[in-house]
Design a protein around this motif. Structure first.
Motif, short mmCIF file in Angstrom:
data_model
loop_
_atom_site.label_atom_id
_atom_site.label_comp_id
_atom_site.label_asym_id
_atom_site.label_seq_id
_atom_site.Cartn_x
_atom_site.Cartn_y
_atom_site.Cartn_z
N UNK A 26 40.82 39.73 36.58
CA UNK A 26 40.48 40.60 35.45
C UNK A 26 40.38 42.05 35.91
N UNK A 27 39.83 42.26 37.11
CA UNK A 27 39.74 43.64 37.61
C UNK A 27 41.14 44.20 37.81
N UNK A 55 43.75 43.28 36.16
CA UNK A 55 44.39 43.41 34.85
C UNK A 55 43.88 44.64 34.11
N UNK A 56 42.56 44.78 34.07
CA UNK A 56 41.98 45.90 33.35
C UNK A 56 42.20 47.19 34.14
N UNK A 82 38.46 50.72 37.14
CA UNK A 82 38.01 51.97 36.52
C UNK A 82 36.77 52.44 37.24
#
Lengths: 99, 235
Positions: free
Chosen positions: B73-74, B76-77, B80
């Motif tokens: 998920x890190x 993919x997102x 930031x």
């Protein structure tokens, strides 16, 4: 090793996780800090299971692991949904539900 | 005994360092890696507490599966790095204060409790304490309802994750295509089914149907062959 050492360590980890939840703004890191708090609870449960000499606390810790896995799945699903809808990945800006 | 103490302090230092790293590091990817280190140190502590099965589950389930999900998920997102904005100013000061108050409160509540066993290293336990057999016995005999409820919780969470993370507009478009295909397939269906329904009077239909994939596969096989020869020529 005395059980008290483990319990105090668990209290430290829980407080560090709580500080992270309170101060960080990235929802991913907030989820990670929630994991820290759950793991601190697990450590305390297993320490008390050792103190009592029976395995009930260990079964409880196993259930906590299941709950943590569910929480991770839901939280990461929410973050992916936020990303797909082009919402800001920031806990401070996600304030639409604030009255 | 000395070995246990050394191991405890090493693992405790690792766990505390990992926990602080999760909170302090600004790149979420490094936070995840710090949490992996924290979980491995916690597994060592679980072993010191004679919880062998839980230590193994911690490493396999947590540090393995759940952290892989986080890393995906890190990635993919996107990592930031959060800005140190002024909007979090008051909370940034109050948060650690609340956390310190919580630490004092939890420490008083646990260590100051009337448990006599907290001061000792715990009673002597049998050899099978914390083994998969002991945990399985407890789960199946004494905590069967909790076990079943946990499995239902996992099922609900899996369904909810699929509902939450699906691509809504994309799914509507895909649904439209699917309706279109479903509308078209019955047209093909009777044509394909008619020769078979008419009997074996037209046996040529099936070999044609078999030949077409062979013809399709032909160029596909040839292309890698030519590519391979081309590569060999280049060599």
């Amino acid at each position: 090793m005395g059980i008290a050492w483990f319990v105090v360590l668990s209290a430290f980890i829980f407080s560090i996780g709580a500080a992270g939840v309170l101060t960080r703004r990235n929802p991913l890191v907030i989820l990670l800090c929630l994991e820290l708090m759950l793991n601190a609870g697990n450590l305390a449960l297993i320490a008390f299971a050792r103190a009592y000499g029976n395995g009930d606390g260990q079964v409880f810790a196993l259930v906590v692991m299941v709950v943590a896995a569910c929480e991770v799945v839901i939280g990461l699903g929410l973050i992916v949904a936020m990303y797909r809808n082009k919402l800001p990945i920031d806990a401070d800006q996600m304030s639409e539900l604030r009255g | 005994m000395l070995f246990e103490q050394i191991l405890f302090f090493l693992a405790a230092a690792g766990a505390l360092a990992g926990a602080v790293g999760v909170v302090v590091l600004r790149n979420p990817f490094f936070s995840v890696l710090a949490l992996v280190g924290h979980l491995l140190a916690l597994a060592v502590l679980f072993l010191l507490l004679r919880a062998e099965f839980l230590a193994a589950a911690q490493v396999v389930v947590y540090a393995g599966a759940v952290m892989v999900l986080y890393v995906f998920v890190v990635a993919y997102v996107g990592g930031i790095e959060e800005p140190l904005g002024p909007s979090a100013g008051s909370l940034r000061v109050l948060g650690p204060v609340f956390a310190a108050a919580l630490l004092v409160e939890v420490a008083i509540a646990t260590v100051g409790s009337g448990l006599r066993a907290v001061d000792s290293a715990g009673p002597d336990v049998t050899a099978g304490f914390g083994s998969p057999q002991a945990i399985g016995n407890l789960l199946m005999l004494r905590f069967l309802i909790a076990f079943e409820v946990a499995s239902y919780l996992l099922l609900v969470a899996a369904v909810a994750a699929v509902v939450l993370a699906r691509r809504r507009r994309g799914l509507e478009e895909a649904g439209g295509e699917r309706v279109y295909q479903v509308g078209r397939r019955p047209e093909r269906g009777p044509q394909a089914a008619d020769p078979a329904a008419a009997g074996t009077g037209s046996p040529g239909a099936e070999p044609v149907g078999e030949r077409e994939p062979a013809d399709e596969a032909g160029p596909a096989e040839r292309e890698p062959a030519t590519a391979g020869t081309g590569a060999s020529r280049e060599d």
